[in-house]
Design a protein around this motif. Structure first.
Motif, mmCIF file in Angstrom:
data_model
loop_
_atom_site.group_PDB
_atom_site.id
_atom_site.type_symbol
_atom_site.label_atom_id
_atom_site.label_comp_id
_atom_site.label_asym_id
_atom_site.label_seq_id
_atom_site.Cartn_x
_atom_site.Cartn_y
_atom_site.Cartn_z
ATOM 1 N N UNK A 266 0.815 -1.207 0.000
ATOM 2 C CA UNK A 266 0.000 0.000 0.000
ATOM 3 C C UNK A 266 0.855 1.266 0.000
ATOM 4 N N UNK A 267 1.910 1.306 0.799
ATOM 5 C CA UNK A 267 2.711 2.528 0.968
ATOM 6 C C UNK A 267 1.781 3.700 1.308
ATOM 7 N N UNK A 268 0.974 3.541 2.341
ATOM 8 C CA UNK A 268 -0.063 4.503 2.661
ATOM 9 C C UNK A 268 -0.085 4.771 4.160
ATOM 10 N N UNK A 269 -0.340 6.036 4.524
ATOM 11 C CA UNK A 269 -0.455 6.421 5.919
ATOM 12 C C UNK A 269 -1.902 6.848 6.184
ATOM 13 N N UNK A 270 -2.548 6.212 7.146
ATOM 14 C CA UNK A 270 -3.911 6.537 7.539
ATOM 15 C C UNK A 270 -3.887 7.519 8.700
ATOM 16 N N UNK A 271 -4.761 8.547 8.639
ATOM 17 C CA UNK A 271 -4.825 9.585 9.667
ATOM 18 C C UNK A 271 -6.205 9.554 10.319
ATOM 19 N N UNK A 272 -6.230 9.446 11.633
ATOM 20 C CA UNK A 272 -7.461 9.560 12.423
ATOM 21 C C UNK A 272 -7.303 10.792 13.310
ATOM 22 N N UNK A 273 -8.052 11.838 12.974
ATOM 23 C CA UNK A 273 -7.842 13.144 13.596
ATOM 24 C C UNK A 273 -8.768 13.334 14.795
ATOM 25 N N UNK A 274 -8.330 14.205 15.723
ATOM 26 C CA UNK A 274 -9.133 14.672 16.856
ATOM 27 C C UNK A 274 -9.719 13.519 17.681
ATOM 28 N N UNK A 275 -8.848 12.643 18.100
ATOM 29 C CA UNK A 275 -9.278 11.550 18.969
ATOM 30 C C UNK A 275 -9.123 12.006 20.419
ATOM 31 N N UNK A 276 -10.161 11.867 21.194
ATOM 32 C CA UNK A 276 -10.144 12.315 22.585
ATOM 33 C C UNK A 276 -9.919 11.107 23.479
ATOM 34 N N UNK A 277 -8.836 11.130 24.272
ATOM 35 C CA UNK A 277 -8.524 10.073 25.227
ATOM 36 C C UNK A 277 -8.539 10.679 26.624
ATOM 37 N N UNK A 278 -9.036 9.947 27.575
ATOM 38 C CA UNK A 278 -9.148 10.432 28.949
ATOM 39 C C UNK A 278 -8.018 9.833 29.772
ATOM 40 N N UNK A 279 -7.363 10.670 30.526
ATOM 41 C CA UNK A 279 -6.257 10.247 31.358
ATOM 42 C C UNK A 279 -5.081 11.173 31.197
ATOM 43 N N UNK A 280 -4.111 11.039 32.084
ATOM 44 C CA UNK A 280 -2.916 11.877 32.008
ATOM 45 C C UNK A 280 -2.023 11.399 30.866
ATOM 46 N N UNK A 281 -1.218 12.285 30.272
ATOM 47 C CA UNK A 281 -0.319 11.856 29.184
ATOM 48 C C UNK A 281 0.632 10.746 29.614
ATOM 49 N N UNK A 282 1.108 10.770 30.866
ATOM 50 C CA UNK A 282 2.029 9.736 31.318
ATOM 51 C C UNK A 282 1.339 8.373 31.374
ATOM 52 N N UNK A 283 0.093 8.357 31.852
ATOM 53 C CA UNK A 283 -0.633 7.083 31.897
ATOM 54 C C UNK A 283 -0.913 6.541 30.500
ATOM 55 N N UNK A 284 -1.261 7.429 29.581
ATOM 56 C CA UNK A 284 -1.522 6.985 28.202
ATOM 57 C C UNK A 284 -0.247 6.449 27.560
ATOM 58 N N UNK A 285 0.909 7.070 27.852
ATOM 59 C CA UNK A 285 2.168 6.595 27.281
ATOM 60 C C UNK A 285 2.577 5.239 27.853
ATOM 61 N N UNK A 286 2.344 5.055 29.147
ATOM 62 C CA UNK A 286 2.709 3.776 29.765
ATOM 63 C C UNK A 286 1.734 2.662 29.384
ATOM 64 N N UNK A 287 0.451 3.012 29.203
ATOM 65 C CA UNK A 287 -0.560 2.007 28.832
ATOM 66 C C UNK A 287 -1.328 2.516 27.626
ATOM 67 N N UNK A 288 -0.727 2.455 26.445
ATOM 68 C CA UNK A 288 -1.414 2.976 25.254
ATOM 69 C C UNK A 288 -2.598 2.107 24.883
ATOM 70 N N UNK A 289 -3.568 2.666 24.180
ATOM 71 C CA UNK A 289 -4.725 1.878 23.751
ATOM 72 C C UNK A 289 -4.328 0.837 22.697
ATOM 73 N N UNK A 290 -5.152 -0.164 22.551
ATOM 74 C CA UNK A 290 -4.901 -1.251 21.608
ATOM 75 C C UNK A 290 -5.441 -0.892 20.221
ATOM 76 N N UNK A 291 -4.644 -1.150 19.195
ATOM 77 C CA UNK A 291 -5.036 -0.919 17.807
ATOM 78 C C UNK A 291 -5.372 -2.267 17.182
ATOM 79 N N UNK A 292 -6.539 -2.376 16.626
ATOM 80 C CA UNK A 292 -6.994 -3.611 15.989
ATOM 81 C C UNK A 292 -6.976 -3.427 14.475
#
Length: 879
Positions: A65-91
């Motif tokens: 594909x050589x393609x980059x998909x962009x998902x804009x303006x995603x709102x995640x709840x939590x502190x940046x440090x917590x999100x970095x240590x436990x990132x969400x799962x991508x399916x």
């Protein structure tokens, strides 16, 4: 790709002011879940909101594909440090798009994104994400891999927008993978040499068809020329293409090899496919002298000839196999190469046979990535197919459990060996002359009426690789009138045996002998074979000492006898000791060598074309293959170069004559009663070797014996054929064709004994009481093993039933020649022991005095005698 799920409870009018303002942009709404506008109070909320940008790759198993998909303006709840240590799962889900119908689910993979916070993005030494392979599964089964990288970027505020270079195409807008993440690419030239197909099965009940092979890598597809029906090799074998591949071989796409069948109206039917997942482990950095696989055997240099497209080939079976062998050129300054050497490849998915080294691919890389792919720094030469001339000696030992083909319940089997995947019909040697040395066999050399025949013959055929890839051994049933019947065939893949690194051309013997039945058969001595192996694996040449041989850092020891004749062969025996444990030698790459094929006898199953996978008996055999020079003047020059073939013809039995004189009997059981109430018997003796109906003989009758004593002076003469190594008798066999035909007709009428059958070497006696008006009464029997015969007693009084036990002294009649004495005559009777169990008990019913003499055929002719009391050397009448 589902990012976040929003749920509505009931209709929208229940929640005043609810809308989709807080949902990130870029979604597509499921139209089936909403009846009208989303802001309409009577509208049912959508079932699913999907965020994706699809770019379909058509007709491929390895899409790029050589393609980059962009998902804009995603709102995640939590502190940046917590999100970095436990990132969400991508399916990740892969779907198959069809022209008609719904999309089909193919598999799913799970990954974790690389989180980049605002502070990290502003740094100069920002760490870039790295591509990785993510495995995908479908219902717990492996469904492929996806090369991807995921980043979750924190924005300063909602207004911040990341800028990316856009490429507008006909299919819409998409973003290429950034240069900081995309692996560096290099220009390659792909060269494919298609040799042919092997072990090719039928697709949709169509056995013979026009075949096509495609090789795909990185979206580039190379096609072979069409293979004609009944032909194993391709007419035009060379193809080339230009492509770009990553410099890091971990990111290289897999190689897909597919076999297609051409049908009417231009349709293509997929027969089977195979995917080479990684090419890294088969790469070797070296200069390419020849792109063709070379065998380990280096006896004679092969001829370098190009296979032409108009070469005539015999119309043979289409059971073929596709054998790919990969080779490549590596990025180097001005010139250099990478060789993707032979790899072990399993069977195709559709079951068309194993993949092996028959097609060869080469990648030529440009030294400068900015240069146009057309102007290559590495010169590319056309791939040529060398021709190897092979002499194969096929040794057929015997057949096992062959099916009957005649009305008598037996068969008259003979063997025909032919080159190629076709079954040569059995005929005489004069009709085989038109095939040259490609067919060997003679129907006159059949084994008469035997389902377990011993052939013991060597058949020599010539083959030329790659034209001939197999040798077919067929077993036929000889018929006196009409056509011969095919019993079964077996095919030997000589192509794999010739090119394998296990050196299967001629088995490694267990010992090195220069003469005798176990003489060394290979034209190359053990020292020469060891030297060639060291050169092939780039190992230091071996160093020989007294009882030690050193190869690199490995040392091997061997003990020898102190005989002078053994010392002259010490060097060859040392080399042979290393060859038998070659798997323990470490190559230059640090890997262990492959075990060499030892000499052995193969047991191969026979199959009939019309009877599927039902085994039609088996053959015990082995095959030796030798590389031949371009020209050999005569048969003597060939045998001088390769040595004579091994003589495995069946042992011929030796003719003897057994002379047995029945002198007297004593203590014979009395069965008759006369008018004076006295017990008596009319005694006579029977004797035979092969059977009562074949060579059975009878003495005259001693009438009215009142004491069990009988006087005969009667001579039996039994001609016999003795096979000393197996210690058995061989039934006589007619040598001329007329005698065989007469015997064949006799077996159709009467189920007689087979000619050449092996039977135990036992001399049998029976003592009978003659009756005139009723059947004769059986008195007792005596059976003597002529190879392990008990010594008879000197007198009748000393003779008892214990004489036949194993502990008594026994002799071999073929060694002692003459034996005289008394032997017991016994009869079997079933009685009950103390525990009331039935056991077999031997009862002494008489004694017999005999003289046994064993003579060779020449001795018997010098001293002739007559049967019974006839002359010459007539025996006197009993007194």
């Amino acid at each position: 790709m589902v990012v976040e799920l929003y749920l509505w409870a009931g209709f929208l009018w229940d929640t005043s002011g609810a809308n989709l303002e807080g949902i990130p942009r870029g979604y597509e709404m499921d139209k089936k879940g909403a009846g009208g506008s989303i802001n309409d109070s009577t509208t049912i909320p959508p079932k699913l909101l999907r965020y994706y940008e699809k770019r379909v790759q058509y007709q491929t198993l390895n899409p790029v594909w050589d393609q980059m998909l962009l998902l804009r303006n995603i709102i995640l709840y939590g502190s940046p440090e917590d999100i970095k240590s436990s990132p969400p799962t991508v399916v990740i889900e892969a779907m198959d798009k069809d022209s008609f119908g719904k999309e089909e689910y193919m598999g799913r993979g799970i990954s974790k994104p690389n989180v980049k916070l605002v502070d990290e993005r502003l740094r100069e030494n920002e760490e870039n994400s790295r591509l990785e392979w993510i495995e995908m599964f479908n219902a717990g089964e492996y469904a492929g891999e996806v090369l991807s990288a995921f980043e979750l970027v924190e924005l300063k505020d909602e207004r911040e927008d990341l800028s990316f270079p856009e490429d507008r195409t006909r299919k819409g807008e998409f973003y290429h993978i950034p240069a900081c993440i995309r692996p560096p690419l290099a220009h390659y030239r792909l060269q494919v040499l298609f040799w042919g197909l092997r072990c090719y099965g039928k697709a949709n009940l169509k056995l013979d068809s026009i075949s096509l092979i495609t090789v795909e890598i990185g979206g580039t597809i190379v096609k072979s020329s069409s293979k004609d029906k009944g032909d194993r090799n391709f007419t035009s074998s060379f193809s080339t293409a230009e492509l770009e591949l990553p410099v890091d071989l971990n990111f290289c796409p897999p190689i897909t090899i597919q076999v297609w069948e051409k049908r009417s109206f231009g349709r293509l039917l997929l027969v089977g496919s195979h995917i080479v997942n990684s090419i890294k482990h088969v790469i070797k950095t070296e200069d390419i002298e020849s792109v063709w696989p070379t065998p380990i055997t280096k006896g004679i240099v092969p001829r370098q000839e190009t296979v032409e497209s108009n070469e005539e080939r015999p119309n043979e079976d289409a059971e073929e196999t596709m054998k790919p062998l990969l080779e490549s050129h590596e990025p180097k300054i001005r010139n250099g190469s990478i060789v993707l050497s032979k790899s072990e490849i399993p069977r195709l998915e559709a079951g068309i046979g194993p993949l092996d080294d028959t097609s060869r691919m080469a990648f030529d890389q440009v030294t400068d990535s900015k240069t146009s792919p057309v102007s290559l720094a590495v010169p590319v030469t056309p791939l040529q197919t060398p021709t190897y001339k092979i002499l194969a000696r096929v040794y057929i030992v015997r057949g096992l459990s062959l099916p009957p083909k005649d009305r008598s319940g037996r068969s008259d089997p003979y063997v025909v060996v032919s080159v190629g995947r076709r079954t040569a019909r059995g005929t005489d040697s004069r009709k085989h002359a038109k095939f040259g040395r490609r067919v060997s066999g003679d129907r006159s050399q059949y084994v008469h009426q035997d389902l377990n025949p011993i052939f013991g013959r060597c058949y020599e055929v010539e083959a030329s690789l790659p034209r001939d890839d197999a040798i077919t051994v067929s077993v036929w049933d000889w018929d006196l009138g009409g056509h011969d019947d095919l019993i079964g065939t077996t095919e030997i893949d000589i192509e794999n045996r010739f090119f394998t690194k296990c050196r299967a051309t001629c088995g490694i013997s267990s010992s090195y002998e220069t003469f005798g039945y176990n003489a060394w058969r290979d034209p190359e001595n053990p020292t020469t074979i060891l030297k060639n192996l060291c050169e092939h694996y780039q190992i230091p040449t071996p160093t020989y000492k007294k009882n030690e041989i050193k190869i690199g850092e490995s040392c091997f020891y061997c003990d020898y006898a102190s005989a002078p004749e053994k010392r002259t062969q010490q060097k060859e025996t040392l080399a042979l000791a290393v060859l038998k444990q070659w798997e323990k030698v470490s190559t230059q790459e640090g890997k262990s060598g492959l075990a060499l094929v030892p000499e052995h006898i193969e047991t191969r199953s026979l199959f009939h074309p019309k009877k599927g996978s039902i085994v039609q008996g088996k053959l015990e055999m082995w095959i030796d293959m030798f590389r031949m020079p371009n020209r050999i003047e005569d048969k003597e020059s060939e045998e001088h170069l390769l040595g004579p073939p091994v003589d495995i013809s069946p042992r011929k039995p030796r003719a003897y004559e057994l002379r047995v004189v029945i002198w007297n009997t004593a203590s014979i059981e009395l069965h008759d009663t006369n008018v004076f109430n006295e017990k008596s018997s009319d005694i006579y003796v029977k004797g035979w070797l092969y059977g009562q109906d074949i060579d059975g003989q009878t003495t005259d009758v001693h009438y009215r014996s009142l004491t069990g004593e009988g006087n005969f002076n009667w001579r039996f003469i039994f001609p016999l054929l003795y096979l000393q190594p197996e210690k058995c008798l061989v039934s006589p066999q007619e040598d001329n064709p007329a005698g065989k035909a007469i015997k064949f007709v006799q077996l159709l009428i009467n189920d007689g004994q087979e000619s050449g059958k092996k039977i135990p070497c036992r001399l049998n006696f029976q003592v009978w009481d003659e009756d005139r008006f009723t059947a004769d009464d059986f008195i007792g029997a005596l059976s003597l093993d002529l190879t392990n015969c008990p010594v008879g007693a000197k007198t009748a009084k000393a003779c008892d039933a214990m004489l036949l036990e194993n502990k008594r002294q026994k002799v071999d009649m073929f060694k002692v020649g003459r034996l005289k004495g008394w032997w017991p005559v016994v009869k079997s009777e079933i009685i009950e022991d103390k525990n009331k169990k039935k056991v077999n008990n031997l009862i002494l019913t008489g004694k017999i005095e005999a003289e046994i003499q064993m003579l060779t055929e020449s001795e018997a002719q010098k001293r002739p005698v007559g049967r019974g009391r006839e002359g010459p050397e007539a025996l006197p009448e009993p007194k």
